[in-house]
Design an enzyme around this catalytic site. Structure first.
Site, PDB file in Angstrom:
ATOM      1  N   GLY A  31      26.311 -33.728  33.517  1.00 18.51           N
ATOM      2  CA  GLY A  31      25.284 -33.036  34.052  1.00 18.51           C
ATOM      3  C   GLY A  31      26.178 -31.945  34.902  1.00 18.51           C
ATOM      4  O   GLY A  31      26.896 -30.978  34.613  1.00 18.51           O
ATOM      5  N   ILE A  36      28.534 -32.117  37.131  1.00 13.59           N
ATOM      6  CA  ILE A  36      29.695 -32.377  37.500  1.00 13.59           C
ATOM      7  C   ILE A  36      30.625 -31.456  36.818  1.00 13.59           C
ATOM      8  O   ILE A  36      30.810 -31.366  35.760  1.00 13.59           O
ATOM      9  CB  ILE A  36      30.304 -33.811  37.286  1.00 13.59           C
ATOM     10  CG1 ILE A  36      29.237 -34.652  37.943  1.00 13.59           C
ATOM     11  CG2 ILE A  36      31.721 -33.976  38.059  1.00 13.59           C
ATOM     12  CD1 ILE A  36      29.535 -36.295  37.837  1.00 13.59           C
ATOM     13  N   LYS A  42      29.726 -38.203  24.666  1.00  9.82           N
ATOM     14  CA  LYS A  42      30.544 -37.594  25.643  1.00  9.82           C
ATOM     15  C   LYS A  42      31.920 -38.096  25.676  1.00  9.82           C
ATOM     16  O   LYS A  42      32.792 -37.149  25.928  1.00  9.82           O
ATOM     17  CB  LYS A  42      29.818 -37.980  27.093  1.00  9.82           C
ATOM     18  CG  LYS A  42      28.423 -37.484  27.180  1.00  9.82           C
ATOM     19  CD  LYS A  42      27.727 -37.983  28.262  1.00  9.82           C
ATOM     20  CE  LYS A  42      26.297 -37.524  28.681  1.00  9.82           C
ATOM     21  NZ  LYS A  42      25.469 -38.252  29.377  1.00  9.82           N
TER      22      LYS A  42
END
Lengths: 432, 432
Positions: free
Chosen positions: A135, A137, A206
């Site tokens: 997100g 970060i 991810k």
């Protein structure tokens, strides 16, 4: 400042897209000052054109995403529809028609990042995707750019907020998995079908992206070992506590000790309470990075949500627009090391194994022999009678570091012992 | 790949410079692949040419830094000498002679950043300085670039490792300041003259840099309110513990509630143990960022040391070299908001005040009246007899949020009360 605006088109206008549109409008002056030219929302492709979309002029809405990316006057496409198709075709078409792309699409990047990069480069366009991982970060940019002069050896993180919320709830309240999942669903942290989160697919995508960037090689979703967290029990948390640990669903990308290969994996693991990742609560994300020169870094923040994800998208949008103005390009794919991805069996870590065994003399010796035969060295053993009158006991073994394949072999052999009634749980121990 | 190397010159070859030179040599292939061209160490300016410098060819060493930056064939200057002069003149001369600059010089940037940026822009060169704040932690780039589409409201961090080591030691061992400083000195965490660290000058320079970037305005060292941590006592830590807090030396940059001004300050403060900054131990740094869309982010890592700082320098070096190859420039100064910096009196926060008072009836009423007269609302009061036979008691007051000027006025008036024998400590309470 240039007065002709840069034209931005949105593909998708859900939670993230509508927030991007909102900030583009409310912070237009700030964005213009930071970019050096105004940006204009020039089109929004949606599936449901009749939905009321506050603040977005109706004439910008279209259901024809393909026509939008082919228009030829769009400078930057923001892709927030997710999924592999039609996103892939739309993005490559956008490159062909002179647009750079900001994407939040982890699934697509994990599956086909290399081809997207190639298409971007062929047409002299940028591909940015900070929002695809963790997100708001800032993580992709620090890894790609800030640490570009360093050698990253490990990236280990909590990259899925839903599962962290559930595990945190189990840890703090003693709830079981189903009960914690229900609460996550009720609070909007888990989707109606939570499979992508709880089975680790989201985290695995991810992990593939992070491993590729960290090690300058190509890692695809299929290269990532994946275990979900649906089988983590309250008993596992109790065991973790006895060891001074908690349990997190971790994405772990590592360079092998010999430096000749890398691994990427997602699974629940015990980590010591003293580790910075242990104190990451609720739906927050955090990623721990270990590099030769930099040492240990951690990046922490909200891993999802409309506004945080929009923040990441807009940071990329500013960078891509600046590149457009300067007729320059940001960093492309860096896969020069061509390091292969090793299978899970090659991963070396520690294990916490709970066995249900017959409560009689000699069992520990039998079990210890099996570990020794497979080259897995035991750190500690805890033996306790179940005192339930069935003549059973439980045996908890924590190993030293060993290859995953050796551990699998050990467990297979343990299951064949008459005295071992069952393997209650196997969990890796990380972060020590 | 281009085969003609980019030429890099080092100004300074101490702990950081020698590590930069070492990595440039040992990781030459990696750097070349990431940049797209080889980089060559083309000169090293030092003060003591006779010192043995392993791995650096003697013919590269010079004591004439000015001649080195004027050579004209240098693409990038890495400035790691620190201090204002001669660094400032050398950097501007480098720009004039066609070199971009990577600097780790917080003092210079905090004092004269705007002029350096202007010089860089005039000559079409880059100025990068990730290493100037929080060592290896990627912070400048995330603030300048990743959050470029967001609105940052607060940056609050532990940006000095020496003082964090000392405070952590006081907290965990109950040691006093001098004892903890001695240990920090013995372990190499504090310099022989620790003034710059313990009096907050180092942190204030970093606060100026962070505030400028976060709020897109100009903030100079002189704009930063500064209090050191030499007067923090074991008694303060005991008070903090009673409140569920610890004490950290914080750099805090805030946008005022009305959005029309900013503040920057460095002082010791109590923060709740539940705050992510509370668990930053030893000499680590961490910076907490709050933005409109992104929410709460934290960046954590080693804040100093040769290798971590070199990692930050090399990340910048890769970026600047890539810009050179692409004939592009990275982001310049962004000070378009021109928000003024308000004085400390305008800062609104909470306070923890310990008073030594006469142990007799009516004292609390007197004290409470003074707070009320100055518009400072009291949250809690704790009163306790000292039981030392001198008829004294201590009164601990924790306030609600109030302007710093109102608190100062309150304390001044309290000191004039006959019943107040002394103000034992005043500490701000942050992070709630």
């Amino acid at each position: 400042m240039r007065t002709r605006p840069l034209k931005v088109a949105l593909l998708g206008c859900g939670v993230v897209g509508s927030e991007v549109a909102r900030i583009m409008t409310t912070h237009a002056d700030d964005l213009a000052a930071r970019i050096g030219a105004p940006v204009e929302l020039a089109g929004v492709a949606v599936r449901r054109p009749d939905k009321v979309r506050e603040g977005i002029p109706a004439e910008l809405i279209t259901t024809d995403a393909t026509a939008l990316v082919k228009r030829g006057d769009i400078d930057v496409i923001v892709e927030v529809i997710g999924g592999v198709e039609p996103a892939r075709t739309l993005i490559t078409t956008a490159f062909e028609h002179g647009a750079s792309v900001v994407s939040a699409n982890k699934a697509l990047l994990a599956q086909d990042g290399a081809n997207l990069y190639a298409a971007a480069q062929e047409h002299g366009q940028d591909l940015y995707y900070e929002a695809a991982v963790a997100g708001a970060i800032p993580l992709i940019r620090p890894l790609r750019e800030s640490l570009a002069g360093d050698k990253i050896n490990r990236v280990m993180g909590i990259v899925n907020g839903t599962t962290n919320f559930i595990l945190d709830k189990m840890d703090t309240s003693g709830a079981g998995y189903s009960e914690a999942l229900d609460e996550a669903t009720a609070l909007g942290y888990a989707e109606a079908d939570p499979t992508a989160d709880v089975e680790g697919f989201d985290a695995a995508a991810k992990a593939a992206i992070l491993a590729g960037i960290a090690f300058h090689t190509r890692v695809r979703l299929d290269d990532v070992y994946r275990e979900g967290m649906t089988e983590v029990t309250a008993a596992d948390f109790a065991s973790a506590k006895r060891m001074g640990c908690t349990i997190k669903l971790l994405a772990i990308c590592e360079r092998a000790a010999d430096g000749e290969s890398v691994t990427a994996r997602v699974h629940p693991a015990m980590i010591p309470l003293s580790h910075p990742l242990a104190s990451v609560r609720e739906a927050y994300n955090a990623v721990f990075v270990e590099a030769d020169a930099a040492g240990q870094l951690m990046f922490y923040g909200p891993g999802a949500g409309g506004a945080p994800t929009a923040s990441a998208v807009l940071g990329d949008l500013v960078a891509v627009c600046r590149n457009k103005l300067n007729e320059a390009n940001g960093p492309g794919e860096s896969a020069y090391t061509q390091l292969p991805v090793s299978p899970m069996g090659d991963v070396v870590t520690r294990y916490h194994i709970s066995l249900d065994v017959a409560d009689k003399p000699g069992v520990l010796a039998q079990v210890a022999t099996v570990f020794a035969e497979h080259g897995v060295s035991i750190d500690t053993v805890r033996q306790q009678g179940r005192q339930d009158g069935f003549g059973e006991a439980s045996l908890v073994v924590v190993t030293h570091r060993a290859p995953d394949a050796a551990l699998s072999g050990t467990v297979e052999a343990l299951r064949k012992l008459d005295t071992v009634r069952g393997v209650a749980s196997i969990m890796r121990v990380e972060g020590e």
